[in-house]
Design an enzyme around this catalytic site. Structure first.
Site, PDB file in Angstrom:
ATOM      1  CB  SER A  50      -0.821  -0.107   1.353  1.00 11.68           C
ATOM      2  OG  SER A  50      -0.399   0.085   2.507  1.00 11.68           O
ATOM      3  CG  ASP A 344      -4.356   6.025   6.937  1.00 10.33           C
ATOM      4  OD1 ASP A 344      -3.362   5.585   7.203  1.00 10.33           O
ATOM      5  OD2 ASP A 344      -4.817   4.873   5.586  1.00 10.33           O
ATOM      6  CG  HIS A 347      -1.815   3.934   4.435  1.00 10.22           C
ATOM      7  ND1 HIS A 347      -2.817   2.961   5.083  1.00 10.22           N
ATOM      8  CD2 HIS A 347      -0.943   2.282   3.914  1.00 10.22           C
ATOM      9  CE1 HIS A 347      -2.689   1.852   4.702  1.00 10.22           C
ATOM     10  NE2 HIS A 347      -1.359   1.680   3.576  1.00 10.22           N
TER      11      HIS A 347
END
Length: 381
Positions: A50, A344, A347
């Site tokens: 990610s 978040d 990340h």
């Protein structure tokens, strides 16, 4: 009077038109000149999780607890809407593309033929170790079936679709392979289990090494490999760890030690590859120490919040809860994400990715420096 105004308007319009055309031609000429001078690579192929995924993952497909990437406020800073990137804007790989004067890489699953300048195979939630390992060990946190092996399968399919020769691909001479960090999820998914870190490290490094060697065997000549980040400074790590598990910069000591040791083993493996494939330029991107440098003096880089998340539930102490992560109805975003490191909870913000990418591309946080890779490419032509 009317004819005078009309005449003046016509003259003005003609003058504006000439100036506009002249400006357009001048900009186009300059752009062509800059492009010819600054585009060392024709393509970039990216892999990872990610931290690198530019859209292969959508809602309910990503890491456990972070399945809302298609929702606002993801993407608000730069794209003004969600692009299924796990940030408020651009990632390191986006800044790499910009630096190389290339367009942003399309995600493999949604490239729609827009792959002239490369493809991104990275998947949020992806692991280095094959997904079957986590299934066999009842590690249910791993809800993402893709691993680095999956990404390599996609890459091979992609090459086949382009009728690329199986052994070598001629355009790899002008291709940069960017191997984003992968392995953080492997350790995270074993949280609370009896699977030891040593097992994860050995299997993960073995899997990553296999993928890297496959690329080198195919003819990859320019390869950048990111290490794991300073995982113990991510908000989720701080949220889960006991308060007495802290290092000299206030992050989770046990997790940072885990990442650091993993990176040392990875660097040793890359050194072996440099000897085995002397024709290739292999860089290690030191995510860990780049991140640590920022953490030691955050205000120097414009950051005021190092642990609090920008997008979260509003709950103390970090504006974070696993039950109200970014993108869910109960979460809200800050108005100044450029002052935050964490976006978040897992990340980072675009601002932090920009700083890190600058450290990689213009700084001294790749070994050897990225400028060395560019010089070698220029020498090879």
């Amino acid at each position: 009077m009317a004819s005078s105004v009309t005449s003046m308007s016509s003259s003005t319009i003609l003058l504006l038109t000439i100036c506009t055309l002249s400006s357009i031609l001048s900009v186009a000429s300059a752009a062509a000149s800059v492009e010819g001078r600054t585009r060392p690579f024709k393509k970039v192929y990216a892999f990872g999780d990610s931290f690198t995924d530019t859209g292969n993952t959508k809602n309910a497909e990503g890491p456990s607890g972070f399945g809302h990437v298609s929702n606002s406020p993801y993407g608000i800073t730069f794209f003004n809407h969600s692009t299924n990137r796990y940030s408020d804007g651009r990632l390191v790989i986006d800044f790499v593309a910009e630096d190389l004067s290339l367009p942003y890489l399309p995600p493999y699953r949604h490239s729609k033929g827009n792959d002239t300048f490369g493809v991104n195979f990275a998947v949020a939630g992806s692991t280095a170790i094959n997904h079957l390992f986590f299934v066999k060990n009842n590690l249910s946190l791993d809800i993402t079936p893709q691993s680095i092996q999956t990404q390599m399968i996609w890459f091979n399919r992609y090459l086949e679709s382009k009728e690329c020769e199986e052994s070598k691909c001629k355009d790899f001479d002008d291709t940069l392979f960017w191997f984003g960090e992968i392995g953080v999820n492997d350790y995270a998914y074993t949280l609370g289990s009896t699977v030891p870190d040593d097992t994860i490290r050995k299997l993960a490094i073995s899997s990553v090494s296999g993928a890297l060697q496959a690329l080198l065997e195919k003819g990859a000549k320019y390869l950048v490999v990111q290490g794991l980040p300073l995982s113990g400074c991510l908000t989720l790590s701080m949220y889960l760890a006991p308060p007495d598990d802290r290092d000299d910069i206030g992050c989770v000591k046990s997790v940072n030690n885990q990442s650091n040791y993993h990176n040392l083993v990875l660097q040793n493996k890359l050194q072996e590859f440099r000897k085995q494939y002397p024709q290739a330029v292999i860089l290690y991107a030191d995510y860990f120490n780049a991140y640590r440098t920022v953490m030691k003096n955050p205000t120097k880089y414009g950051f005021k919040e190092v642990f609090n998340v920008c997008c979260g539930s509003g709950e103390p102490p970090y504006n974070f809860s696993v039950f109200g992560t970014c993108g869910t109805p109960n979460a809200t975003a800050c108005t100044n994400p450029s002052q935050y490191i964490n976006w978040d909870g897992v990340h980072l913000t675009e601002a932090m990715y920009k700083v890190i990418s600058s450290m990689f591309l213009q700084g001294n946080f790749t070994q050897p420096p990225f400028n060395f890779l560019l010089a070698q490419k220029e020498k090879a032509g």
